[in-house]
Structures are given as structure tokens and as C-alpha cells.
Design an enzyme around this catalytic site. Structure first.
Site, PDB file in Angstrom:
ATOM      1  N   ASP A   1       1.441  -2.393  -8.599  1.00 49.77           N
ATOM      2  CA  ASP A   1       2.417  -1.669  -9.377  1.00 49.77           C
ATOM      3  C   ASP A   1       2.199  -2.014 -10.836  1.00 49.77           C
ATOM      4  O   ASP A   1       1.636  -3.040 -11.168  1.00 49.77           O
ATOM      5  CB  ASP A   1       3.827  -2.079  -8.953  1.00 49.77           C
ATOM      6  CG  ASP A   1       4.774  -0.872  -8.969  1.00 49.77           C
ATOM      7  OD1 ASP A   1       4.505   0.080  -9.718  1.00 49.77           O
ATOM      8  OD2 ASP A   1       5.750  -0.908  -8.218  1.00 49.77           O
TER       9      ASP A   1
ATOM     10  N   ARG B   1      -6.916   0.188 -11.946  1.00 46.75           N
ATOM     11  CA  ARG B   1      -6.446  -1.124 -11.511  1.00 46.75           C
ATOM     12  C   ARG B   1      -7.478  -2.213 -11.744  1.00 46.75           C
ATOM     13  O   ARG B   1      -8.562  -1.965 -12.247  1.00 46.75           O
ATOM     14  CB  ARG B   1      -6.096  -1.068 -10.023  1.00 46.75           C
ATOM     15  CG  ARG B   1      -4.829  -0.329  -9.710  1.00 46.75           C
ATOM     16  CD  ARG B   1      -4.516  -0.437  -8.229  1.00 46.75           C
ATOM     17  NE  ARG B   1      -4.560  -1.833  -7.796  1.00 46.75           N
ATOM     18  CZ  ARG B   1      -4.503  -2.236  -6.531  1.00 46.75           C
ATOM     19  NH1 ARG B   1      -4.416  -1.352  -5.561  1.00 46.75           N
ATOM     20  NH2 ARG B   1      -4.564  -3.526  -6.230  1.00 46.75           N
TER      21      ARG B   1
ATOM     22  N   TYR C   1      -2.405   8.904  -7.445  1.00 42.31           N
ATOM     23  CA  TYR C   1      -1.228   9.539  -6.851  1.00 42.31           C
ATOM     24  C   TYR C   1      -1.543  11.030  -6.776  1.00 42.31           C
ATOM     25  O   TYR C   1      -1.791  11.653  -7.822  1.00 42.31           O
ATOM     26  CB  TYR C   1       0.009   9.317  -7.724  1.00 42.31           C
ATOM     27  CG  TYR C   1       0.535   7.908  -7.700  1.00 42.31           C
ATOM     28  CD1 TYR C   1       1.304   7.454  -6.634  1.00 42.31           C
ATOM     29  CD2 TYR C   1       0.291   7.038  -8.752  1.00 42.31           C
ATOM     30  CE1 TYR C   1       1.808   6.170  -6.610  1.00 42.31           C
ATOM     31  CE2 TYR C   1       0.788   5.746  -8.742  1.00 42.31           C
ATOM     32  CZ  TYR C   1       1.547   5.312  -7.661  1.00 42.31           C
ATOM     33  OH  TYR C   1       2.034   4.041  -7.641  1.00 42.31           O
TER      34      TYR C   1
ATOM     35  N   PRO D   1       7.395   6.156  -7.236  1.00 34.39           N
ATOM     36  CA  PRO D   1       6.677   5.012  -7.809  1.00 34.39           C
ATOM     37  C   PRO D   1       5.880   5.351  -9.066  1.00 34.39           C
ATOM     38  O   PRO D   1       5.431   4.443  -9.759  1.00 34.39           O
ATOM     39  CB  PRO D   1       5.737   4.598  -6.668  1.00 34.39           C
ATOM     40  CG  PRO D   1       5.499   5.840  -5.900  1.00 34.39           C
ATOM     41  CD  PRO D   1       6.734   6.679  -6.035  1.00 34.39           C
TER      42      PRO D   1
END
Lengths: 730, 730
Positions: A55, A299, A307, A384
Site C-alpha cells: 500500500d 513498487r 489496478y 484502495p
């Protein structure tokens, strides 16, 4: 499978029982570890760490981590996101192209910027921190020398609350039965997701497309109960339900989540991408002409999270709960490929995948009688993609922890506990409003032109993104008036409707003008100041460690001006007096800065001042350590890190200064005149608990004068000086 | 007491045997852990960690730590020293007063500043680093899966060297017998120093006032030999003697330390001071009128170290070896009190103390046949006050480690090993010259006036301090011409007299003007650049991790200019060819950046360029990972950290650029024109070893083109693309 610090007893007592060891539960336990509170934290899941669950960490979250001493660990390991690239269909050709770039974190709002990191690493930082600090703070508490440990495979099965004890400071009104599960029960089944059995992990067991498995675990547990150590009963003063969207605690309390789901279904892939898309290492919002949208989140470890909006092909049941059997990495990737064409994207390594349906809901209540609290996903769910989930959950517990700790320790009364719901339920409401608007803009089809009213204007989307970025940073949080926030206005309206002002006669209102950029109710901004004694530059926030103490910060102004020095001396005299709030609210035997720490920042030239120009209360004496060199600071130029220009940035007059009161969580309680001792005293009197007077007070005061004057007789030790010269006596 | 990764064998073989686990030995083991070299490191001392032994860490040392990934640990825990205050007798009254302030680290010479930290912590960082990385790099080497472990309580007792094998790359010419000591033998006796038995630790067992205890340990050991696991024989390719001032290895080789002692004796106290001296948290040089000098070094955890000149009262034997029975914390403190009056200083807590006599000595040789090397205190001793001891010792091994590793791995020939003595013995000579001058100025009596010729001019002292600060920072090191430093001039004169040029026909001379501020022979300075793919700012040095690889850094200039782009493409073609030095010197099957990594920094606008504007060799392809996004950088403004202005600061033309070759230790080997491929090839050919050609070269080249072109057919996977779409095949 008892993994706790103690073997299961038939009965035991704790100050705080935390249900759930996700980000909110761990943050709560972390606070307790700093404050020396007897705490148990249990989670029904086993110890296995899963992939995925990465996250974004907002800059405010990194500030909080830093206040606990592990911000750098996240900062070093995380992937940093600097720029957002917006990709939209070209009006002529319909082919996606990069239409805009905006900074991911708004420059100058924090000393950190948003980053992304695997949740397993964040849990690791918490576990290390909880273990290290709870061993230190609980080392003298019988039975707790091992500190606080997270107990996995332990779930609550029944619950009682004795309402008649709710207002009794020392009572244990909560009784919970905990069951110790077997390893097998505690390990969630993950879907078989790989065509060749290579076992990619998916996150569906935590997704909202997956049913609540509490009942299932409970039934399986019956069979193995005796074998695995059975049940125990725990009595607690306070309890936190941080047990996720399917919260058992919330269900026990009968509280509801209010809100709705939308039709949009999104897939998530964590992959090492093989692609010719040039912005794959940027955060990207890609709107295709008619195939849906993709958000790219680069990341750590070469991974990229995508997404991906799943078109109605994957959602044949009319926008309700989706058929999970039809969602898999192949179908999700195919959607991404349609959206991102003409660029190619594929992968050889997939780390994790999941799918979810967007829903925005907020709990109708966050607390039962300020004894049982809910935090995190248990009281708010949302999409999210704004990178808010873990952040808001941790910040719930960051708001609550110090309040509960100070009430358990008896330094604050219970009035401050109501501010948790007032402050955090309001934030949750704001969050789902934001998420609702943002999700609609992100999930919608781009407008073809200005006449296309069903489409989403890409200009509107960009504006929302930029505005949303400030919200998403976490630094825009502005808590309303309360017993711990001395601002004017209607407390209920500024919060979630709860009344949190306390006694009217003790209400204090800040004079915001004394520090125009230190907004009452918001977190203290950070600029660089220098330590007076050693010239080291510090970001001001670095001085505000999360250890449970309040801070009185005296911006002393130009103390080389005699009139200002006289005001400082006058304040010092009041603060140093035996009747001062510093003394009245500090328990006997506790360190001088354990409840309220006095920090100061002056604006004279560093080289023209020493700490001995300040009254003693600003540089307290300790018999073993001598003077405290770490309290007095200066707003002056540094040798290597430039000039923080703190007074100017804080909007404080360099000559006259000001005073601030900061909460243990770095939020600003009060702004006023530098020597307005009466307002300070009144503010703290609103919620702090008077402590028994210390009999030996006079001795401490005498000690302060020991070596504070130069003495030309350099060999003789004055008779009043009890220090052993040379080798230590003890 | 076998603590190593293996139980003692009668016979075993290692690539590198390190004697001594102090800072130099640990740095060597640390390099070996990064390079995957089979290494044992033994120390005769037990595992107990002692107090004291704190030392300053120079900014260059912090840069080195950072290159190994633990710089931040030292930076966070250490005490930072920002300012030096000079205290001298007032000409009128003779009373000490603050006469000057100077920055402790010269601004802008490094991104770090000098700090102080306990040596035990530094050893901890090394141990963690060695363990973590050696397990990774040695995981496929039979018998070494546990990695490299420091073996305490193990000492060498005999030694053989077969000179005939010295030049045989694969031979083990060194044979050493190691004895495993008992816990008791391995724990040094410390003097009883406390009048009340409270057991303050002293450092006399390591001080030069203490006799060498090797013989004593050896004799005691005989008795317990069988009981404690006895002896083993180890054969090694290379050996490092990092075993301190009384070096057993140096004695075995018959090498000598050359130099002399002075009469000055200094005491050291580590205390929590109780004082009214206002600069106690600054580094201070205090010259009293006639009682000697004190240096104040503020440390972590409230401690302060005082270096205190002991007057002749403590040194009655005429300046020779002092009678240690007369030196104790009380007499040392009394000296400090005399020097610092009229200020008071005392303590309740003393952490450690010692005393030493200043001596400056350098070894006559640092190496036997480039098979056995000496480093650290084994080859140079000097006073500790300049904060050089631990730094220079670690930097010895930092210089040596990558050289030995690359020879053991067969990527470099043995010619580079001679540069160790040439480079580091010269540094040691410079160090003792500096220390000699500095100690004389610090130990002398201040001049009363300009006519006082025996006294030390305080102006001269200040000048020496400022100049010394640059030397002490470690960044001024400038290695002479050699096979690995392509500069003009006389190699022997620029070093310690050793000839280190290699073959004349392969000698390359830099064109310094292409990067006027990137000095050949000095360490690469650091300014901020941005990653092209994700816009993240990096200090350039952060890209230069210590992993044993060489770097070719191409400052590509403005690649939006067609002529410059053509030069870049031309260079890319040569570098990418099968005959390129990148290919010839990289072993088959090794990663493309394992021997020479290609980094680039361009000067066009970041937003006008993507990585696909660079030839493929600058963003290499990997079948599993796709393109490498971490090689191409840009000198452009960042959102949050300003503008590094790297081209200007490096003295590089923004249009034309340049190329650099950097050694694995960040020192600059060569500066030249951006596309001067021939000089690059010649330079590497001077010492690198040609590797067998890779049969599958063509396959790799084919792979590169896989997704490098956009294709409007977005669903069909080209037949040449072997990537498995969707779920990973393995």
C-alpha cells in the site's frame, strides 16, 4: 497454539486488549509499548506472511513512523513515487497518450513524500518496535518482563460488558473469552490460481469478494479445542476492535457500517512488467477510450501494481457480487492489455493478485462508552486506489493510543476519550466522500468532447487528482474544537456530532495570530532548528517523539533584548514554581519531562547565547546527568543544511515569540502569547489529573543551583555539592 | 571454543584468511561477503564487547558505510559534531576564554559530516552486514552456506609461506596453524581501576602503555590446548594481518614499524560531565596557560570524551614509558580540572578511561609478495585525537578488499595488488606527518606573545586545525598513477615508491579537462541526479554501491541534439558489440553488470526523453525482468529536493558530456571524451582477464529486440517472443 507472552490462564487481567494485528491493531500495540501499558494483542490468523497487501504510505504516515523511530526503515526500503502521469485518449485518434504530469506529493507539505511498501515489511517494523520498547517500559511490571507479543491463532469467541463499571477509572468492565486455534485453522485457504500449480498467491481471502470466514473458523475450532490449549478468559479495562471489515467486535456491539457499493469491479496484479510503456515506473492514471481504466503503482523490488477496471464481460451478474471463478490473472491481464494498447504489457513473474468491488461505508459508532473502540477497516471501507486504506487505519489507532494510555496511567481523565470518535469518525466520513468522487471520476469513461455529458472531463479528473493529493497526503487533517484542541466554534459541527468540549469554565481559545502558520487542530509543521548546545540541525518534528508526553513549546523570541529576556524569566519563574502545572500534573518520582516536556526555540544569534541564558526550567537538572542539553533550540543558519527559517515559516514574530501546546500525537492544541502562563494552566487543567505533591520538592530545587554559578575556587567542592568527584559512588 | 562456521578440521582451505577482527579486519571480511569469497576471520580475543573505543567517523568513512548499506545506522545513532570551539588563555588575565569557532566538517566536501560513535556499534553493523551478504553470495558454495562468521578466541601460532607459489593464480601458498583458546584465555584482564570496586572499564589492555600479551596468551594456551579443541591447519590463497599494533603477522614477516615516540602522555575519560563549561557539547580544543591542554569530544548517550594532557607530575620517569600505577581516573580528572578552571567539571558516571603516549610509526612494508598484507594499526600508529585511527584502518582494507576479491574471482590479474602498498603506505606516511605537526601544536604551551618563541602561536594552531580538517575528512585522498589510475606523472613518486604502472603500451592518460572537478585519483564527488524512469533523486554516490563492480559512467550530454545523439548511438554500438570490453571481461553466464556496470547521466530535459531514446546497452534487457530502469539518469530539477546541478559541479560540458571510469571503491580511474571507446578498452585491458566467449551471445541480442518496438497488433504475441503471457511458466 499459545504464542503470547504467557501460557493461557483460566483468568487474567490486562489494561488493553487488542483484537486484530493488522495495521490499526499494531499501531495501537506500538503506542502501548511506548507508554508501558499491559497489553495483549491477538489475531485469529496464523503467523504466515502473505504476499501482496502493499500500500502507499502517505507522507503523514511516514512522519508518524519517524516519531516512533522507524520512519527511515520504510523510507529506505520503499519505492518512492515522484510523479503522476495522466494518460488519456487522443481526441483525434482515440489512442492513449500522456496528456499531463503532476508531482505525486505536493512540494513542501512534508519532509517526506508518498512511497509504496509491502505490508509485511511494515508489520515487521511494528513488531520490532513493540518488542524493543515494551521490554523497556514494562521491565518492572511483574509478569510482563517479556514485553508485549503479538499472539497469532487466537480469536475471541464471547464477550461481556459491565456498563455499571464504565466510569470507574480502575475497573475491568470488559470480559472476553479467547480461543487458541490450531495452526491449520489459523491459516486461510487461498484460491488455486495457477493453471500449472505454481501457486501464485491471491488476496481474495481478504478481499470483499470473499465471504466472512469467522463462522467457519469457529466451527472448525470446536473440534480441536482441547488439543490446542482451549480457551481462556481475559478481563480488560479497554478493548480495541481492529479486526477488519468483517469485525467480530463490531458485530458483538451491534454497530453497523453505513453506505453503499458501486458496480465497478477492479482487478489487481502485482507483477514484474515486461512492457514498452514508457511510464511504467511512474504512478499513472490511464483512461482508455472505451475499455476502462488502469492505475499503475510502481513498487519495490522491480514490481509494479496494476489496478485494472474489469469490463462487464467479467461482471455478468449486473454489477452485484461478482463470480470469482471468472476472475483470474489471465482475464485481469487481458483487460490491462486492452486498456493500454497500443503498448504491450505482459509478465513472467506475478507476485500476487486479487479483485474487489468498490464500496464506501462508515461505522455508525466508533465506541461503546469509551471503553471499547473500533478502528480501521472495522469502521470504514473504501477503494484502495487512493492509497488511503492502511494509512487511515493506522492513523485511527495513532489518534486513540496516547489517549487511552494517559487515562490508564492516571494522568488524564476520561473526558479526552470522546474525542476519538469525534475526530476519527469525521475523518472517515470525509474519506468516503473523497473516495466516492474520486472513484467515479476514475471508473468513468472519458468524455469525447465538451458536449459528452455522460463522459468524465479529463480536466475535471486532473483537478480532482491534484486536490485529492493534498487530502491523500494526510497532512490536511484538521481536528475540531475539543477539550484537547483549543479553538473557537461549534465542537459538534467540527467533528462527527459528538460533544467533546469538556467544562465550559475551563475552555481556552487560542490566539492563532501568534503563529499564523501553526494551525490549531492540525499537525505541527516541520522546519529546521539548531540545538543551542551543539549546533546540530533537527527537523522540528524530530524533537516530537511519540512517547506519550505533551509538549509546551516556547518560541522565546530574541532573548538578547532585555524586555524579552525579562518576559522569559517571568515565565520561567511561574513554570518552575512548586504550584506550576508542570509539577501538579507530574506524578511523584517521575522524570521532569514525562508528562509535559518544555522545549524552546529562540531567535537570537546562536553564537551570542548559551543555555545558561535560559531559566533552569528550560534546561532541567538531573543529579546524575547534569544539565539537559537537548531542550533549547535556535532558529539560525546551520553549517551544512542551510537555514530552516522556522519563525518565518511558522508565522511567528521574531522579537516577541509565542507559545504552543502540542498533543502527544503532534497535533496543535493551543497557540498563544509566549508568557501566557494562565491559559496554559487552564488548558491542561481541563483534562489532566492533579497528582499527589512530592514531599522532596525542595531538594530538587536546591540541586539545580549546584554548579550553575562559576566559582573561581576550582579545586574545593562547595559544601552544598553532593556529587562524588571522580569514581561514581554507586 | 570453535565459533566458526565449521568445526576445526585438521586441514582446510580458504581463499582469504583474516587475522584480527578489529575495524580493518571486519572491513576486509565485509568486502569478501559482498564478493562471495571463501573467507575466515579469526581474533584471539573473546566475544565480550568492551566499553570505550569510541572514535570519530570521518565523512569519507560514512560514505563508505553508506556504499555498503549501513551508513544510516551510524548516522542515526552517532553524535554529530558541528562546530569546533577554540579556548585559549586571555592575553591579559591568563584565564581561558572562547577565542574562535570553526565548522567541524568543511561545508560541501561531502554529504556527510564527522560524527562519533562507540566502536562496539560499528562492529555490530559490520557483523550484521557480513552475515547477511555472505549467506547470499556463498549460498551455492559447498560448505559455506552459513556464510562468513567472525571466530573469536582463535589465534595463529605458526606460519609457512611457499614463495614458489606466489605467482600461481590458483595456489595456496600460505599455511597457518590456528589454536582455539578457552574463554578464559581469550578475555583480557583489565586493571582494577575503581577505589570502591564498581568496576569501571579501562582500555589499558589495548593501550600502548600496556605490554604485548601475545606471548602470555600463547603460554597459557599450551596448558588448555587439548581441552579447548586444539589446533587446526588452514591453507590460504591470501592473508591479511589486521591484528593491531602488536601484530603477530607483522612479527612473523619480520617487517618493522619505523618512527618515534614523544614525551607527551595523555589520559582519556569517557564521562557524563557535570559542568558549567558552556561548550561541553561542542568539540573543543582548550589550551590552558600552563597546565596543558584538553580536547573535548561530545559523544552519544550524554557521554563526553576528554583527552587530557598529563603534566610531568604523572610522568616522573623522564618522558619514557609511564608508570601505569600512577594513572587513574582521579589523577586524570584532576588534570582536566586544572586545565579547565575557572569552570568546574566532575562526574558521577565514568564509562571508560585509558592513557597513552603519542608515537608516530609506519611499517616498512605492507605486503609479502602481494599474498600477505598488513592493514590498520599493524602498519601505522599515531595519536587518536585527530579521529583518524579507526578510519584510516578501515580505509586500508576498503582499498585492498575489492582488489583481492577480483583476483581471486579471476576477473583481474595480480598486477593491481601492488597498488595497495603504493596507495595506502603513502597515506600512512602523510598521516603521521600530519599527526606529528598537529600533536606538537596541541601539546605545546600557548605563546604568551609574539616574542615567546618556545610557545605555540594560537593563530598557527587555528590554521593547522582548519587545514587538518580537510585531511581528517578523508576526502582529500588522492591516489597516484597506476594500472588502475590513469593519470600522468611518476607513479613511484606519487605513491610510496613502489612501481605500479603495468605495461607501458597499455598505459592510458586521462583528459582531466572533460570533467574538471572529477579529479582522477580521488573519490567521485556526489551531487544529485534523477532516475530517468521514475524521477527519483539520488545522490550520485548512492548509485555506486560497494559490490565489487567497476563503473563506466557516460555523461551523455544533451541527447536531444542530433549530433550528440549520433555520438551516443555510436558508443552504444561499440559497447554492445560481441567484441566489446563489456563482453570480453564478463564471465559467461554472469549478469551484464557484474564486472562493469554502465551508468549514464544526460543533460536534456527529463520530460523530453524516455529510456528508449538510449541504445540498449544503457538499459539492458533481462528475460525475466524486462528492461533495466535503474541505469539511466538525468541532471534536472527534482520536485522535492531542488537541483543537484551535477554537470556544473562536476565541471562537465552540458552539450558534449564526457565519460568516466570509476573503481569499485568509488575512486576515479579515468576521465575522457564521451565516445572515446578506444581509451576505455585499453584501460580495462591493462589489468582485466579475458573470459571465455559465451556461445549463446546471439540469443541475448535477439532477446533485446523483443518488445522494443511498438506494435499496433496488440493482442497477438509475436512469434519471436518466448515470454509466457499470464502465469509464470516456472
Amino acid at each position: 497454539m499459545a504464542q503470547g507472552p504467557r501460557a493461557p490462564d483460566a483468568h487474567s487481567e490486562v489494561d488493553v486488549l487488542i483484537i486484530g494485528a493488522g495495521p490499526a491493531g499494531l499501531m495501537m500495540a506500538n503506542w502501548m509499548s511506548r507508554c508501558g501499558i499491559r497489553t495483549r494483542i491477538v489475531d485469529k490468523r496464523g503467523t504466515k506472511i502473505f504476499n501482496g497487501q502493499a500500500d502507499g504510505l502517505q507522507c503523514r504516515t511516514l512522519e508518524i513512523f519517524d516519531s516512533f523511530g522507524f520512519g527511515h526503515r520504510a523510507w529506505i526500503e520503499a519505492n518512492h513515487m515522484l510523479e503522476i502521469c495522466l494518460w488519456n485518449p487522443d481526441p483525434q485518434t482515440g489512442i492513449i497518450h500522456r496528456s499531463d504530469r503532476i508531482p505525486d506529493t505536493i512540494p513542501n507539505i512534508s519532509r517526506f513524500q508518498q512511497v509504496v511498501l509491502h505490508q509485511g515489511r511494515i508489520e515487521r517494523f511494528f513488531l520490532d518496535s513493540i518488542s524493543e520498547h515494551s521490554k523497556r517500559t514494562l521491565k518492572d511490571v511483574p509478569g510482563w518482563q517479556g514485553g508485549i507479543k503479538v499472539e497469532h491463532g487466537v480469536m475471541p469467541v464471547s464477550f461481556q460488558f459491565d456498563e455499571s463499571l464504565a466510569d470507574d477509572q480502575d475497573a475491568y468492565p470488559i470480559t472476553v473469552t479467547l480461543r487458541h486455534l490450531s495452526e491449520q485453522e489459523a491459516t486461510p485457504k487461498q484460491s488455486a490460481t495457477s493453471v500449472n500449480g505454481s501457486g501464485i498467491q491471491d488476496g481474495l481471502f481478504r478481499s470483499n469478494l470473499s465471504p466472512d470466514d469467522t463462522q467457519e473458523l469457529l466451527e472448525k475450532s470446536k473440534k480441536l479445542r482441547e488439543k490446542e490449549g482451549g480457551e481462556e478468559t481475559v478481563r480488560a479495562k479497554y478493548m480495541l476492535g481492529a479486526d477488519g471489515a468483517h469485525s467480530w467486535v463490531r458485530n458483538q456491539l451491534g454497530f453497523k457500517l453505513q453506505g453503499e457499493s458501486t458496480d465497478y469491479i477492479w482487478g489487481v496484479l502485482d507483477i514484474i512488467p515486461i512492457t514498452d510503456f514508457p511510464d511504467i515506473r511512474m504512478r499513472c492514471a490511464i483512461h482508455s477510450e472505451s475499455s476502462g481504466s488502469v492505475m499503475v503503482i510502481p513498487r519495490e523490488n522491480k514490481l509494479v501494481r496494476l489496478y485494472i477496471q474489469l469490463t462487464t464481460t467479467e461482471n455478468e451478474e449486473g454489477g452485484k457480487r461478482a463470480d470469482r471463478s471468472k476472475i483470474n490473472p489471465e482475464t485481469i491481464l487481458a483487460s490491462a492489455q486492452r486498456i493500454m494498447r497500443p503498448y504491450k504489457i505482459e509478465y513472467r513473474y506475478c507476485d500476487w493478485w486479487t479483485a474487489y468491488q468498490i464500496g464506501q461505508r462508515v461505522g455508525d459508532s466508533f465506541s461503546l462508552k469509551e471503553r471499547i473502540f473500533l478502528a480501521g477497516d472495522a469502521v470504514h471501507t473504501h477503494s484502495p486506489k487512493a492509497g488511503q486504506g492502511m494509512n487511515v487505519s493506522m492513523q485511527d489507532a495513532f489518534n486513540l493510543g496516547w489517549k487511552v494510555a494517559s487515562v490508564v496511567k492516571g494522568t488524564s481523565n476520561r473526558s479526552i476519550l470522546k474525542t476519538y470518535q469525534s475526530e476519527r469518525r469525521r475523518i472517515a466520513q470525509d474519506l468516503i466522500d473523497f473516495d466516492h468522487r474520486f472513484s467515479r471520476l476514475f471508473s468513468g469513461r472519458p468524455a469525447k468532447d465538451v458536449l459528452d455529458e455522460e463522459g468524465i472531463s479529463m480536466e475535471e479528473f486532473k483537478n480532482a487528482f491534484e486536490k485529492g493529493n493534498l487530502f491523500a497526503s494526510g497532512v490536511a487533517v484538521d481536528y475540531g474544537a475539543s477539550v484537547v484542541v483549543a479553538k473557537s466554534g461549534d465542537s459538534a459541527k467540527q467533528g462527527d456530532g459528538t460533544e467533546v468540549l469538556g467544562e465550559e469554565k475551563l475552555r481556552v481559545i487560542s490566539s492563532q495570530a501568534f503563529a499564523s502558520e501553526v494551525k490549531v487542530g492540525m499537525r505541527m509543521p516541520s522546519f529546521k532548528v539548531l540545538n543551542q548546545a551543539d549546533a546540530r540541525p533537527w527537523h522540528f518534528q524530530e524533537l516530537l517523539r511519540s512517547n506519550g508526553t505533551w509538549r509546551l513549546v516556547v518560541f522565546a523570541g530574541d532573548i538578547t533584548e532585555p524586555a524579552q529576556k525579562a518576559r522569559l524569566d517571568g515565565l520561567g519563574e511561574k513554570l518552575g514554581a512548586a504550584t506550576s502545572f508542570l509539577k501538579r500534573f507530574t506524578p511523584p518520582g517521575a522524570r521532569y519531562d514525562s508528562v509535559i516536556e518544555v522545549l524552546s526555540v529562540h531567535s537570537a544569534k546562536r553564537q551570542e547565547v548559551t543555555i545558561f541564558d535560559f531559566p533552569e526550567v528550560f534546561r532541567p537538572w538531573d543529579d546524575g546527568d547534569g544539565w539537559d542539553y537537548w531542550k533549547i533550540h535556535v532558529d539560525d543558519v546551520s553549517y551544512h543544511e542551510g537555514y530552516g527559517d522556522a519563525y518565518r515559516n511558522y508565522g511567528i514574530d521574531r522579537a516577541r515569540g509565542c507559545a504552543l501546546i502540542l498533543r502527544p500525537d503532534q497535533y496543535v492544541s493551543w497557540v498563544g502569547d509566549m508568557d501566557d502562563y494562565e491559559s496554559m494552566d487552564k488548558f491542561f487543567s481541563g483534562f489532566m489529573v492533579e497528582q499527589p505533591q512530592q514531599a522532596s520538592e525542595a531538594v530538587g530545587a536546591e540541586g539545580i543551583s549546584r554548579v550553575s554559578l562559576k566559582d573561581t575556587d576550582d579545586t574545593a567542592i562547595p559544601a552544598t555539592n553532593g556529587a562524588v568527584v571522580g569514581v561514581a559512588a554507586a
